[in-house]
Design an enzyme around this catalytic site. Structure first.
Site, PDB file in Angstrom:
ATOM      1  N   ASP A  76      11.078  -4.312  -8.720  1.00  0.00           N
ATOM      2  CA  ASP A  76      10.048  -3.417  -8.168  1.00  0.00           C
ATOM      3  C   ASP A  76      10.102  -2.063  -8.880  1.00  0.00           C
ATOM      4  O   ASP A  76      10.652  -1.940  -9.991  1.00  0.00           O
ATOM      5  CB  ASP A  76      10.239  -3.299  -6.648  1.00  0.00           C
ATOM      6  CG  ASP A  76       8.941  -2.980  -5.914  1.00  0.00           C
ATOM      7  OD1 ASP A  76       8.512  -1.813  -5.958  1.00  0.00           O
ATOM      8  OD2 ASP A  76       8.375  -3.891  -5.287  1.00  0.00           O
ATOM      9  N   LYS A 152       3.703  -7.274  -9.900  1.00  0.00           N
ATOM     10  CA  LYS A 152       3.334  -6.649  -8.628  1.00  0.00           C
ATOM     11  C   LYS A 152       2.657  -5.331  -8.976  1.00  0.00           C
ATOM     12  O   LYS A 152       3.230  -4.498  -9.673  1.00  0.00           O
ATOM     13  CB  LYS A 152       4.568  -6.401  -7.751  1.00  0.00           C
ATOM     14  CG  LYS A 152       4.230  -5.587  -6.502  1.00  0.00           C
ATOM     15  CD  LYS A 152       5.412  -5.419  -5.572  1.00  0.00           C
ATOM     16  CE  LYS A 152       5.092  -4.376  -4.502  1.00  0.00           C
ATOM     17  NZ  LYS A 152       6.233  -4.156  -3.595  1.00  0.00           N
ATOM     18  N   ASP A 154       0.757  -1.910  -7.718  1.00  0.00           N
ATOM     19  CA  ASP A 154       0.767  -1.058  -6.522  1.00  0.00           C
ATOM     20  C   ASP A 154      -0.410  -0.089  -6.491  1.00  0.00           C
ATOM     21  O   ASP A 154      -1.251  -0.058  -7.397  1.00  0.00           O
ATOM     22  CB  ASP A 154       2.121  -0.317  -6.469  1.00  0.00           C
ATOM     23  CG  ASP A 154       2.612  -0.071  -5.053  1.00  0.00           C
ATOM     24  OD1 ASP A 154       1.818  -0.177  -4.106  1.00  0.00           O
ATOM     25  OD2 ASP A 154       3.817   0.237  -4.900  1.00  0.00           O
ATOM     26  N   TRP A 191      -2.293  -2.438  -0.081  1.00  0.00           N
ATOM     27  CA  TRP A 191      -1.979  -1.999   1.278  1.00  0.00           C
ATOM     28  C   TRP A 191      -3.071  -2.283   2.314  1.00  0.00           C
ATOM     29  O   TRP A 191      -3.074  -1.668   3.395  1.00  0.00           O
ATOM     30  CB  TRP A 191      -1.647  -0.497   1.321  1.00  0.00           C
ATOM     31  CG  TRP A 191      -0.720  -0.001   0.269  1.00  0.00           C
ATOM     32  CD1 TRP A 191       0.214  -0.716  -0.419  1.00  0.00           C
ATOM     33  CD2 TRP A 191      -0.626   1.332  -0.242  1.00  0.00           C
ATOM     34  NE1 TRP A 191       0.885   0.084  -1.304  1.00  0.00           N
ATOM     35  CE2 TRP A 191       0.382   1.353  -1.216  1.00  0.00           C
ATOM     36  CE3 TRP A 191      -1.308   2.520   0.057  1.00  0.00           C
ATOM     37  CZ2 TRP A 191       0.729   2.511  -1.914  1.00  0.00           C
ATOM     38  CZ3 TRP A 191      -0.964   3.668  -0.638  1.00  0.00           C
ATOM     39  CH2 TRP A 191       0.050   3.658  -1.616  1.00  0.00           C
ATOM     40  N   ARG A 208      -1.749  -7.973  -0.604  1.00  0.00           N
ATOM     41  CA  ARG A 208      -1.185  -7.388   0.602  1.00  0.00           C
ATOM     42  C   ARG A 208      -2.283  -7.037   1.608  1.00  0.00           C
ATOM     43  O   ARG A 208      -3.349  -6.576   1.216  1.00  0.00           O
ATOM     44  CB  ARG A 208      -0.384  -6.152   0.229  1.00  0.00           C
ATOM     45  CG  ARG A 208       1.006  -6.482  -0.324  1.00  0.00           C
ATOM     46  CD  ARG A 208       2.014  -6.626   0.791  1.00  0.00           C
ATOM     47  NE  ARG A 208       2.107  -5.329   1.468  1.00  0.00           N
ATOM     48  CZ  ARG A 208       2.810  -4.298   0.983  1.00  0.00           C
ATOM     49  NH1 ARG A 208       3.513  -4.404  -0.125  1.00  0.00           N
ATOM     50  NH2 ARG A 208       2.832  -3.156   1.632  1.00  0.00           N
ATOM     51  N   ASP A 212       3.502  -1.042   3.922  1.00  0.00           N
ATOM     52  CA  ASP A 212       4.821  -1.673   3.823  1.00  0.00           C
ATOM     53  C   ASP A 212       5.376  -2.094   5.183  1.00  0.00           C
ATOM     54  O   ASP A 212       5.232  -1.388   6.173  1.00  0.00           O
ATOM     55  CB  ASP A 212       5.829  -0.696   3.204  1.00  0.00           C
ATOM     56  CG  ASP A 212       5.643  -0.560   1.706  1.00  0.00           C
ATOM     57  OD1 ASP A 212       4.620  -1.049   1.183  1.00  0.00           O
ATOM     58  OD2 ASP A 212       6.526   0.039   1.056  1.00  0.00           O
TER      59      ASP A 212
END
Ligand SMILES: *[C@@H]1O[C@H](CO)[C@@H](O)[C@H](O)[C@H]1NC(C)=O
Ligand SMILES: *[C@@H]1O[C@H](CO)[C@@H](O)[C@H](O)[C@H]1NC(C)=O
Ligand SMILES: *[C@@H]1O[C@H](CO)[C@@H](O)[C@H](O)[C@H]1NC(C)=O
Ligand SMILES: *[C@@H]1O[C@H](CO)[C@@H](O)[C@H](O)[C@H]1NC(C)=O
Ligand SMILES: *[C@@H]1O[C@H](CO)[C@@H](O)[C@H](O)[C@H]1NC(C)=O
Ligand SMILES: *[C@@H]1O[C@H](CO)[C@@H](O)[C@H](O)[C@H]1NC(C)=O
Ligand SMILES: *[C@@H]1O[C@H](CO)[C@@H](O)[C@H](O)[C@H]1NC(C)=O
Length: 408
Positions: A76, A152, A154, A191, A208, A212
């Site tokens: 990550d 991944k 973000d 998110w 997602r 988180d």
């Protein structure tokens, strides 16, 4: 303003059309079942180095995780140097990754595993490392040249990045990965902003659905959004139980190849009871979420390991139909217990969750759900066969029972 909006919808349609083209052209077979692996964030946050990755990959073998189906080892945020090279390429932090990412990928591949890495759709990552905004093709090519198998991606990154719609920022990287010449699994992490279940299926192999997860089963102190359609999604963390509850509204949007991501597992991270850990793993599996372990594997308890490697529950996650279960409102008692059900290849599955901190005796009819005629019913955690089509018994605090119902 109106004109602009029309244009962005048009480009959305173009992205969707491109996606359809690629699927029909059979160019991608990635993500036919939810991805399984490990990610450094829940334990190590941004303080990460190559020895942790080496050790994790080794433990995939010795702990039996690889045999159970886990294959992605994902680094990550925190792997990169704070600046690009003079030529504008991403580079690893040489203190943490002295051998470089390519050597790390080679080593991970030699064990039959795949390597994942992290970047961000903004100017900066959440840890203030360089983001990929404006560098998408170059970074995708860099990852491909290193032998990376998974990205991944973000949603941090400062004002400039955030002014562009999520669809554009995440879609640009999707296209860049496809042009990179390497099959790279694309894990979208935005998110739950702007309700990606309405569009995320066209962009990521998984995406997602909320901010988180926190390392807790019920603590909602930091959770601003307890429903999926709450506007204030974002970084704020929610507990295992709240993320399960969010899925009541949106599980039907999960489709094979584009999985709804409930975030990385807290099994072996948070202080959870046996039943809380089982419930966490059951729902992530039955809702077809990615199963990405977040624990420090060198300190994993036998109890947590047994849950993470439970064959019956993993089979539910990897079932060939790829259909998430849905909340059955008529059989649930709001705030007390929840019933979820859905088809799997061999019939259907029914989940019964005691949502309370005290034991409850619950009786539940397992036939007449419109999902098939029961031939055999087995509760998957205990592996006990039921003698009738009904369950009547006591569930411990936060326990979930999983009834697998084979139909004729
Ligand atoms: C790598 O990180 C781990 C976990 O934080 C730490 O224990 C270890 O000392 C670090 N190793 C090196 C070589 O920095
Ligand atoms: C970061 O990159 C700079 C410039 O390329 C380099 O001088 C420095 O040694 C690097 N530091 C680390 C820790 O990787
Ligand atoms: C490189 O990583 C080390 C820890 O592994 C950290 O202390 C240092 O600040 C990082 N340097 C850069 C340039 O990111
Ligand atoms: C709940 O979470 C908050 C942070 O979001 C933390 O400060 C608090 O200690 C937690 N409470 C318990 C009982 O774990
Ligand atoms: C874990 O939770 C239990 C109660 O559920 C509590 O008794 C125990 O002290 C907790 N342990 C830690 C390390 O927080
Ligand atoms: C955990 O399992 C391993 C292997 O089965 C065993 O050797 C070890 O004693 C167990 N540890 C505990 C604390 O039970
Ligand atoms: C379920 O079992 C309990 C005893 O364990 C009994 O009191 C109750 O009547 C049963 N309920 C049904 C619907 O059979």
């Amino acid at each position: 303003m109106e004109v602009k909006r029309h244009f962005s919808w048009r480009s959305l349609v173009t992205i969707a059309a491109l996606c359809l083209f690629h699927v029909t052209a059979g160019e991608t077979t990635l993500g036919q079942t939810p991805q399984m692996g490990w990610n450094s964030w829940n334990t190590f946050k941004a303080i990460i180095n190559e020895s942790v990755i080496h050790e994790t990959a080794r433990l995939f073998g010795t702990l039996g995780l690889q045999k159970a189906g886990y294959n992605y080892v994902v680094i990550d945020d925190g792997w990169a140097n704070h600046s690009r090279t003079a030529d504008g390429y991403l580079q690893a932090n040489v203190t943490g990754f002295p051998s470089g990412i390519k050597a790390l990928a080679d080593k991970v591949h030699a064990q039959g595993l795949k390597l994942g890495i992290y970047s961000d759709s903004g100017i900066l990552t959440c840890d203030f490392k360089p983001g990929s905004w404006g560098y998408e093709e170059r970074d995708a090519q860099t990852f491909a040249s290193w032998g990376v198998d998974y990205l991944k991606y973000d949603n941090c990154g400062g004002f400039e990045g955030m002014t562009e719609a999520s669809q554009v920022r995440f879609g640009t990287m999707k296209n860049a990965l496809e042009l990179s010449g390497r099959k790279i699994f694309y894990s979208v992490c935005e998110w739950g902003f702007q309700f990606p279940w309405r569009w995320g299926g066209g962009i990521g192999h998984s995406y997602r659905i909320s901010g988180d997860i926190t390392a807790s089963f019920t603590n909602e102190t930091g959770c601003a959004c307890k429903t999926a359609y709450c506007l204030n999604t974002g970084y704020a963390g929610c507990s295992v139980l709240t993320i399960i509850n969010k899925m009541r509204e949106i599980s039907q949007y999960g489709v094979q190849g584009h999985w709804l991501d409930m975030d990385m597992l807290e099994i072996g991270v948070a202080n959870m009871t046996l039943y809380q850990q089982q419930t966490h793993f059951t729902f992530w599996s039955a809702l077809k979420s990615p199963l990405i372990i977040g624990a420090d594997l060198s300190r994993l308890s036998n109890e947590s390991l047994a849950i993470l490697t439970n064959k019956n529950i993993i089979a539910l996650n990897q079932d060939s139909l790829g259909k998430p279960v849905s909340y059955v409102e008529t059989l649930s008692e709001d705030g007390l217990w929840q019933v979820w059900a859905g088809n799997i290849e061999s019939g259907y599955v029914v989940l019964l969750l005691n949502e309370k901190s005290y034991p409850q005796t619950i009786s539940l009819q397992l036939s007449n759900l419109g999902l098939g005629t029961p031939r055999k019913i087995v509760e998957l955690w205990s592996e006990k066969t039921l003698k009738t089509n009904a369950f009547n018994g006591t569930l411990q605090p936060y326990q979930t029972l999983v009834f697998k119902i084979d139909t004729a």
